[in-house]
Design an enzyme around this catalytic site. Structure first.
Site, mmCIF file in Angstrom:
data_model
loop_
_atom_site.group_PDB
_atom_site.id
_atom_site.type_symbol
_atom_site.label_atom_id
_atom_site.label_comp_id
_atom_site.label_asym_id
_atom_site.label_seq_id
_atom_site.Cartn_x
_atom_site.Cartn_y
_atom_site.Cartn_z
ATOM 1 N N HIS A 128 0.844 -1.206 0.000
ATOM 2 C CA HIS A 128 0.000 0.000 0.000
ATOM 3 C C HIS A 128 0.877 1.252 0.000
ATOM 4 C CE1 HIS A 128 -3.349 2.658 1.433
ATOM 5 N NE2 HIS A 128 -2.339 3.264 2.030
ATOM 6 N N GLU A 129 1.905 1.257 0.845
ATOM 7 C CA GLU A 129 2.774 2.432 0.918
ATOM 8 C C GLU A 129 3.580 2.613 -0.363
ATOM 9 O OE1 GLU A 129 2.200 4.451 3.122
ATOM 10 O OE2 GLU A 129 1.067 3.177 4.497
ATOM 11 N N HIS A 132 1.574 4.463 -2.874
ATOM 12 C CA HIS A 132 1.621 5.917 -2.705
ATOM 13 C C HIS A 132 2.881 6.485 -3.359
ATOM 14 C CE1 HIS A 132 -1.894 6.659 -0.352
ATOM 15 N NE2 HIS A 132 -1.516 5.926 0.675
ATOM 16 N N GLU A 201 -6.613 6.855 -0.837
ATOM 17 C CA GLU A 201 -6.431 5.661 -0.007
ATOM 18 C C GLU A 201 -7.040 4.446 -0.694
ATOM 19 O OE1 GLU A 201 -4.622 5.256 2.582
ATOM 20 O OE2 GLU A 201 -4.064 7.367 2.734
#
Length: 300
Positions: A128-129, A132, A201
């Site tokens: 997930h990071e 980003h 998100e």
């Protein structure tokens, strides 16, 4: 780039507004100059500032070989350079990414997260990071954290230090303006976080699921993060609420008005979307199992 420009313009205008309330026209000009300097600093140094703010410690391949190899493998799958890896000694399970570009990316994970999760769940969170970083969300996230924090500081302490007579005439709006700034300033710092769309998100969740190869890994990780933060107050995040939007889940306790300005979508909805992805054809790839199933906390 467009979103970053709009955000910087809005924050500059807010700086000027507070400067005007402190010192009229001259205060607005001084605030504009300060905002220009802060914009440059935030663009080039906000990532390092946020890492220092949360006492993040760099981790090398020799210090945490399994965690490092995991992040390195996920970065290759994401198509981004290996980010700098940091660990934050904090009991609340959480994580965030920062960096002005993929070439300057960094991922920081709390020790509470590593203590709580198995390898698949950590992989889902790290993926997930990395999403980003791949989407270049990290620049605007770090800039927002730095400037919103500066605005909150200026609003809280600038009004108290502003020269004024007994009637408060040093402030163009009088004593009412000073009091209004002291009350609204911290709220404005939290509202700036909402400039970052909640949609990012969901996007990072979807991309992260593709990077790690199995949406259920991230779904399980999010569920543990939400449960695990109960009873664990992140004092650094509470002291710097403008950085809350950077974390994978909201690190704030909600003791103040944090929930009114939440930058994260409901965790339950995020999990529901990920589980729906897992039920689609190809939603859980057989090639995703590249860490040992069920092994707990190999990096403690």
């Amino acid at each position: 780039m467009v979103r970053t420009f709009i955000l910087l313009a809005a924050l500059t205008a807010l700086f000027m507004g507070i400067g005007y309330m402190l010192g009229g026209g001259n205060g607005a000009v001084i605030a504009l100059a300060l905002a220009g300097a802060m914009n440059l600093y935030a663009w080039w140094g906000s990532d390092a500032a946020v890492l220092r703010m949360h006492n993040a410690q760099p981790v090398t391949a020799a210090e945490a070989p399994q965690l490092y190899r995991m992040v390195e493998g996920l970065a290759q799958r994401a198509g981004v350079p290996m980010p700098a890896l940091y660990v934050i000694h904090e009991d609340q399970p959480n994580a965030f990414a920062t960096g002005r570009s993929p070439e300057h990316g960094a991922v920081a994970v709390n020790t509470g997260l590593l203590d709580l999760m198995n390898e698949q769940e950590v992989a889902g969170v790290v993926a997930h990071e990395l999403a980003h970083i791949k989407h270049r969300d990290t620049l605007i996230m770090a800039v927002t954290a730095t400037l919103a924090g500066a605005i909150g500081f200026l609003a809280q302490f600038g009004g108290l230090l502003a020269p004024r007579d007994r009637e408060g005439r040093g402030n163009p709006l009088g004593i009412v303006g000073v009091l209004l700034m002291l009350v609204v300033g911290p709220l404005a710092a939290m509202m700036v976080q909402m400039a970052i769309s909640r949609a990012r998100e969901f996007e990072a969740d979807a991309e992260g699921a593709q990077i790690c190869g199995d949406p259920t890994w991230l779904a399980s990780g999010l569920a543990k993060l939400e449960r695990g933060k109960i009873g664990h107050v992140n004092q650094t995040a509470e002291a710097h609420p403008a950085s809350a939007h950077m974390f994978i889940i909201n690190p704030l306790s909600g003791f103040r008005l944090d929930n009114l300005f939440a930058t994260h979508p409901p965790t339950e909805e995020r999990i529901s979307r990920l589980m729906a992805m897992s039920r689609l054809p190809g939603g859980a790839s057989s090639s995703s199992v590249w860490v040992k199933p069920g092994k707990r906390n190999p990096w403690a």
